[in-house]
Design a protein around this motif. Structure first.
Motif, mmCIF file in Angstrom:
data_model
loop_
_atom_site.group_PDB
_atom_site.id
_atom_site.type_symbol
_atom_site.label_atom_id
_atom_site.label_comp_id
_atom_site.label_asym_id
_atom_site.label_seq_id
_atom_site.Cartn_x
_atom_site.Cartn_y
_atom_site.Cartn_z
ATOM 1 N N CYS A 5 -17.505 -17.591 -0.808
ATOM 2 C CA CYS A 5 -17.464 -16.470 0.577
ATOM 3 C C CYS A 5 -18.690 -14.869 0.043
ATOM 4 O O CYS A 5 -19.917 -15.045 0.902
ATOM 5 C CB CYS A 5 -16.105 -15.485 0.938
ATOM 6 N N ILE A 6 -18.992 -15.142 -0.986
ATOM 7 C CA ILE A 6 -19.896 -14.220 -1.969
ATOM 8 C C ILE A 6 -21.111 -15.200 -1.445
ATOM 9 O O ILE A 6 -22.477 -13.979 -1.541
ATOM 10 C CB ILE A 6 -19.712 -13.062 -3.246
ATOM 11 N N GLN A 7 -21.490 -16.139 -1.630
ATOM 12 C CA GLN A 7 -22.169 -15.984 -1.868
ATOM 13 C C GLN A 7 -23.159 -16.568 -0.354
ATOM 14 O O GLN A 7 -24.563 -16.465 -0.219
ATOM 15 C CB GLN A 7 -22.487 -17.893 -2.220
ATOM 16 N N ALA B 63 -19.102 -10.276 -8.241
ATOM 17 C CA ALA B 63 -19.813 -11.539 -7.789
ATOM 18 C C ALA B 63 -20.016 -11.976 -9.692
ATOM 19 O O ALA B 63 -19.648 -12.496 -10.828
ATOM 20 C CB ALA B 63 -21.155 -11.674 -7.408
ATOM 21 N N ARG B 64 -20.387 -11.021 -10.478
ATOM 22 C CA ARG B 64 -20.329 -10.904 -11.779
ATOM 23 C C ARG B 64 -19.076 -10.749 -12.826
ATOM 24 O O ARG B 64 -19.433 -11.500 -13.735
ATOM 25 C CB ARG B 64 -21.401 -9.244 -12.397
ATOM 26 N N SER C 179 -17.281 -19.222 -16.209
ATOM 27 C CA SER C 179 -18.003 -19.494 -17.008
ATOM 28 C C SER C 179 -18.667 -20.350 -16.375
ATOM 29 O O SER C 179 -18.516 -21.793 -17.082
ATOM 30 C CB SER C 179 -17.411 -19.881 -17.798
ATOM 31 N N LEU C 180 -19.188 -20.732 -15.201
ATOM 32 C CA LEU C 180 -19.374 -21.643 -13.917
ATOM 33 C C LEU C 180 -21.307 -20.983 -13.976
ATOM 34 O O LEU C 180 -21.650 -20.420 -13.625
ATOM 35 C CB LEU C 180 -19.050 -21.475 -13.050
ATOM 36 N N PRO C 181 -21.918 -22.383 -13.963
ATOM 37 C CA PRO C 181 -23.429 -21.916 -13.831
ATOM 38 C C PRO C 181 -23.696 -20.937 -12.649
ATOM 39 O O PRO C 181 -24.214 -20.833 -12.318
ATOM 40 C CB PRO C 181 -24.011 -23.099 -14.336
ATOM 41 N N LEU C 182 -22.905 -22.112 -11.778
ATOM 42 C CA LEU C 182 -22.901 -21.532 -10.039
ATOM 43 C C LEU C 182 -22.657 -20.428 -10.097
ATOM 44 O O LEU C 182 -22.832 -19.300 -9.277
ATOM 45 C CB LEU C 182 -21.907 -22.445 -8.843
ATOM 46 N N ALA C 183 -21.122 -19.520 -10.386
ATOM 47 C CA ALA C 183 -21.075 -18.393 -10.620
ATOM 48 C C ALA C 183 -22.109 -17.500 -11.473
ATOM 49 O O ALA C 183 -22.286 -16.396 -11.151
ATOM 50 C CB ALA C 183 -19.634 -18.130 -11.742
ATOM 51 N N ASP C 184 -22.776 -17.751 -12.020
ATOM 52 C CA ASP C 184 -23.483 -17.390 -13.086
ATOM 53 C C ASP C 184 -25.138 -17.037 -11.451
ATOM 54 O O ASP C 184 -25.290 -16.077 -11.395
ATOM 55 C CB ASP C 184 -24.191 -17.826 -13.513
ATOM 56 N N VAL D 92 -24.518 -17.336 -8.417
ATOM 57 C CA VAL D 92 -24.572 -16.607 -7.665
ATOM 58 C C VAL D 92 -24.409 -14.866 -7.539
ATOM 59 O O VAL D 92 -25.143 -14.137 -6.652
ATOM 60 C CB VAL D 92 -23.137 -16.181 -6.535
ATOM 61 N N ALA D 93 -24.204 -14.546 -8.830
ATOM 62 C CA ALA D 93 -24.508 -13.407 -9.267
ATOM 63 C C ALA D 93 -25.747 -12.640 -9.786
ATOM 64 O O ALA D 93 -25.940 -11.743 -9.716
ATOM 65 C CB ALA D 93 -23.714 -12.999 -11.066
ATOM 66 N N LEU D 94 -26.619 -13.701 -10.478
ATOM 67 C CA LEU D 94 -27.530 -13.482 -10.357
ATOM 68 C C LEU D 94 -28.332 -13.094 -8.832
ATOM 69 O O LEU D 94 -29.269 -12.242 -8.625
ATOM 70 C CB LEU D 94 -28.681 -14.204 -10.749
ATOM 71 N N HIS D 95 -28.085 -14.098 -7.721
ATOM 72 C CA HIS D 95 -28.538 -13.825 -6.422
ATOM 73 C C HIS D 95 -28.683 -12.849 -5.765
ATOM 74 O O HIS D 95 -29.444 -11.926 -5.360
ATOM 75 C CB HIS D 95 -27.808 -14.798 -5.789
ATOM 76 N N ALA D 96 -26.815 -12.085 -5.685
ATOM 77 C CA ALA D 96 -25.795 -10.531 -5.217
ATOM 78 C C ALA D 96 -27.173 -9.782 -5.920
ATOM 79 O O ALA D 96 -27.384 -8.581 -5.085
ATOM 80 C CB ALA D 96 -25.054 -11.004 -5.142
ATOM 81 N N ASP D 97 -26.971 -9.531 -7.594
ATOM 82 C CA ASP D 97 -27.880 -8.701 -7.838
ATOM 83 C C ASP D 97 -29.178 -8.450 -7.633
ATOM 84 O O ASP D 97 -29.719 -7.152 -7.364
ATOM 85 C CB ASP D 97 -27.311 -8.902 -9.586
ATOM 86 N N SER D 98 -29.759 -9.551 -8.136
ATOM 87 C CA SER D 98 -31.334 -8.851 -7.509
ATOM 88 C C SER D 98 -31.857 -8.659 -6.265
ATOM 89 O O SER D 98 -32.466 -7.890 -5.465
ATOM 90 C CB SER D 98 -31.878 -10.694 -7.847
#
Length: 882
Positions: A706-708, A722-723, A730-735, A737-743
């Protein structure tokens, strides 16, 4: 089967012949050494139609054309094909030849002439000489058709042997070209199984294909379901098709007819077996007439009909009692041989079932199980019903299980309730199957819960407890009790003797739970074990594609997209000619695989086939809901708002309120449809609400999804959460999404490009395209125009690689920073709403809406709201975006 009157249909006559048309165009262009083309091919392959269409197009462009036909009747006359050009002034043959040639030369001086010569193999010698001389002169362009396999005049053969005309050997339509022609004729998509059936029956013969398609439409066998054309039932044979095939078959003696009729009921057949039922000289005669092909396979000879339509014609015209006798003799003779495999057993059982022989209950029951293994549940139901009627022990249970797999929930419920109430020793077993039917097919988990509670309260053996826990795990999974579902499914699977059906139930629940919890360590091994079981258990076989789709959802939630795509391909390759409802599940599986990697158009096509299959079989299973979810997202990503919203309406109508596990998918489907409609604020609000529900229910990957989605729609408000999820999962996908939302929150273009790269590594090209488009806007906002141009080009490339996406992010040109209410206003402009309608929807004044539209137009140089909408729709790389 029945005979039907002629029903003419039309379509693009050159559908499926693009490459051939290109060859003809080059040959006629005069650019090379040839002055035309010879189209050679078998009867009915489409030579004449292709040539006539080329002439029609030439006439439409202002060229002069002439059409000449070689016929058997004119073949006996000197210059018979050109007799109309001679008039009444007849002289000696050579003078006549010169007159005809001179007339074409004179025409050529006035304007370009294209001469079409049809059936050149039937030309008399002098007519063939005229054609050869015209080709040799180079003044007249020619398109000549010729049937292969016969004798033709030397002058015709010399046309290509002497290099005067190019030769094009017209092959039967390929599978892809067959489908293209069918869809061109029908004006809409056809499902792959129906297209393959037409291809198999006609061998790609254009003449047969068009007539067979016409016959099925006239007979009502071709039906449109969920926007997809499907072919149901037997083959309808019209008088026109019968006459066409009968001419090819010729007159049959009674003995030769028996050969064809026997093979029409069962092919291929070993020649030794066939010759116990027909006379060997008659088989030899049938082979010499081109009706039967006999081929050596290993140490034996095998016979089959030379063309599938020969058998269809004979089946349509022969009496049922006559054919029943043939089937009975075949079944009796094949029983003497012994069955080499389960397909042979099923074939023999079907012959006996449709023959004049007495029933064989044991054979029918065995074949019902085999048919289930072979994925043909409709045939399995016929066998199981026949076995039950004949009194075979255990047949009622096999049929009840098959009804569950067929999605015929109400019938299955009646049968299973009667079995449980009858007090049979295995009543506990059938009670758990009944509970599974109530959960998955009838959508009544609360009723199933009461049954499972009663079983748990009673005395159980370890085997019975394992079966109950397998179904209980399913109940837990659909109720979003993921931890409990994982616990119960593992307990059930620890019992090695768990029946195939219950093992698949437990595996489904475990995959659902692990996907929702983000537990990936065992994901692949659980799937591998379940799919291996599906190849050995008749109870589990049909669930392989359903399980594959559930596994695909878990892979998507955890970012293992390439793993899912590979598994989907492996499953598709594991079974050929997948029948009926099994194909609908396979189409959904393959459609989801296309969707998760970003190919939205390919996904929509496949999933429409899945939905058509669900309607065709009237199933109420999760197949229908899952199809709607996928269609809503696919159409939304293609910018097709109406279709996306229709899919969401369908999903809402078939998702049970008790199926909490589906709520995230339903919310995201609705969100994508709202985003495609320009209602971005509502889409984001829906995603946020769904994320909170998933968090409350302990479904972290659902929350992440949902966040993505919200981030792809431009919302960065959940960056902090997301962070947290990235750290916990500890999933590449979660990383990513977190980078996406932060940026996105900080307007960091480089960070967004890095997030795009992370999505690409995972395999989600659609998310990568959206993030690159957002990077373009961020760069441009900070006056980093070169980086913005690069990001826009990358977004366009990714979108094009997906087959053409039109998401909200990709509709936002670089240089137009849209956020908050301004973005909502511009998206609604794109959706076609007036300023007043936008004001009412967003609860603001018309003047405020006009201000937002005016400023947006200034940013991109648009002169009107219509031009603004056009620029925004164009996406990155177009419409002034750089």
């Amino acid at each position: 089967m029945h005979r039907y009157s002629r029903h003419v249909i039309s379509g693009d006559p050159l559908a499926g012949r693009d490459s051939e048309l290109g060859i003809i165009r080059r040959a006629l262009s005069g650019a090379g050494k040839h002055s035309g083309v010879v189209i050679a091919g078998a009867a009915g392959v489409g030579k004449t139609r292709l040539a006539r269409e080329v002439l029609r197009r030439a006439e439409a462009s202002g060229e002069r054309t002439k059409w000449i036909v070689g016929t058997e009747s004119a073949c006996a006359l000197p210059l018979g094909a050109f007799i109309g050009a001679l008039g009444e002034a007849m002289s000696d043959p050579l003078a006549n030849v010169r007159r005809v040639i001179d007339s074409f030369v004179a025409q050529q001086r006035k304007a370009r002439v294209l001469l079409g010569v049809d059936d050149a193999h039937l030309l008399d010698g002098l007519s063939a000489l005229v054609v050869h001389q015209l080709a040799q002169s180079g003044g007249t362009r020619l398109i000549v058709t010729m049937r292969t396999g016969g004798r033709e005049p030397d002058a015709v053969t010399a046309l290509w042997k002497d290099g005067l005309l190019a030769r094009l050997d017209l092959e039967p339509l390929s599978a892809a070209a067959t489908r293209e022609l069918i869809e061109s004729t029908l004006g809409g998509p056809v499902d792959a199984r129906s297209a393959n059936r037409f291809r198999k029956l006609t061998g790609g013969n254009t003449l047969f294909l068009r007539q067979l398609l016409s016959d099925q439409i006239a007979a009502g066998r071709m039906r449109q379901l969920a926007g997809v054309w499907m072919w149901d039932g037997d083959v309808a044979v019209s008088a026109t098709l019968s006459d066409t095939i009968a001419r090819q078959m010729g007159r049959l003696s009674p003995g030769v007819a028996l050969v064809v009729d026997t093979l029409s009921q069962c092919e291929p057949l070993a020649v030794d077996v066939l010759c116990d039922l027909v006379r060997r000289p008659d088989l030899a005669a049938a082979e010499s007439m081109g009706l039967v092909n006999v081929e050596r396979t290993g140490a034996s000879l095998m016979a089959r009909l030379a063309h599938p339509l020969f058998g269809e014609l004979r089946r349509a015209s022969a009496g049922e009692m006559y054919l029943s006798g043939i089937r009975g003799r075949l079944a009796t003779r094949l029983a003497e041989e012994g069955d080499a495999d389960m397909q042979a057993t099923v074939r023999r059982a079907l012959l006996r079932l449709e023959s004049d022989l007495d029933p064989e209950p044991g054979l029918y029951l065995e074949s019902a199980r085999h048919a289930m293994t072979l994925l043909d549940l409709d045939l399995a139901d016929r066998f199981a019903a026949a076995a039950t009627q004949a009194g075979a022990p255990g047949a009622a249970g096999v049929r009840a299980m098959n009804l569950v797999l067929l999605g015929r929930g109400e019938e299955a419920e009646t049968a299973l309730r009667d079995m449980v109430d009858s007090g049979l020793p295995d009543g506990h077993h059938w009670a758990t199957v009944r509970a599974a039917n109530l959960i998955w097919i009838l959508g009544k988990p609360q009723v199933a819960a009461a049954i499972l509670e009663d079983l748990a309260a009673g005395s159980e053996t370890p085997a019975q407890a394992a079966e109950r826990l397998a179904v209980q795990a399913c109940l837990d999974a659909v109720s979003a009790r993921c931890e409990l579902a994982a616990q119960n499914s593992r307990a059930a699977l620890s019992f090695e003797a768990l029946p195939g059906f219950h093992a698949m139930m437990a595996s489904l629940a475990l995959i659902m739970a692990m996907g929702a919890l983000g537990e990936v360590d065992e994901l692949a091994s659980v799937a591998e074990q379940a799919l291996r079981r599906a190849t050995t258990s008749f109870q589990a076989s049909h669930m392989r594609f359903w399980f594959g789709a559930v596994y695909g959802r878990a892979c998507r939630l955890t970012g293992r997209i390439e793993e899912f795509v590979g598994t989907a391909k492996q499953l598709a390759d594991s079974a050929r000619d997948v029948p009926g409802l099994a194909y609908a599940n396979l189409a959904l599986l393959l459609g989801n695989a296309e969707l998760v990697r970003g190919a939205a158009a390919d996904a929509a096509r496949l999933v429409h086939e899945a939905l058509a299959g669900a309607e065709r079989h009237a199933v109420t299973t999760g197949l229908r809901a899952a199809s709607y979810f996928a269609l809503a997202e696919a159409h939304a990503k293609l910018g097709q708002a109406t279709e996306a919203n229709d899919a969401v309406d369908g999903a809402r109508a078939c998702v049970s309120p008790d199926f909490l596990f589906m709520h995230t998918a339903l919310s995201l489907a609705g969100g994508w449809a709202m985003a495609a409609s320009g209602r971005l604020s509502e889409a984001v609000a829906s995603a946020r609400q769904a994320a909170q529900l998933a968090r409350d229910r302990g479904q972290p990957t659902h929350e992440l999804a949902c966040i993505q989605a919200a981030a792809q729609w431009g919302d960065a408000s959940q960056a902090a959460r997301a962070r947290e999820l990235a750290k916990a999962l500890s999933l590449p996908l979660a990383d990513a999404v977190a980078l996406h939302a932060d940026s996105l929150l900080t307007g960091d273009g480089e960070g967004l490009l890095a997030a795009s790269a992370a999505y690409r590594r995972i395999g989600d090209l659609a998310a990568a395209a959206d993030t690159a488009a957002q990077a373009s806007v961020a760069f441009d906002e900070r006056q980093h125009h070169r980086r913005g141009l690069y990001a826009a080009a990358l977004a366009k490339e990714l979108a094009d690689n997906c087959g053409g996406l039109c998401t909200p992010a990709l509709r936002t040109p670089a240089g137009l920073k849209l956020s908050g209410r301004q973005r909502d206003v511009v998206e609604l402009v794109v959706a076609g709403l007036s300023n007043r309608q936008i004001a009412e929807k967003l609860v603001m004044s018309v003047r405020t809406v006009e201000g937002h539209v005016y400023r947006a137009c200034q940013r991109v140089g648009a002169q009107s709201r219509e031009e603004l909408a056009s620029i925004v729709r164009s996406g990155p790389g177009d419409g002034g975006t750089g």
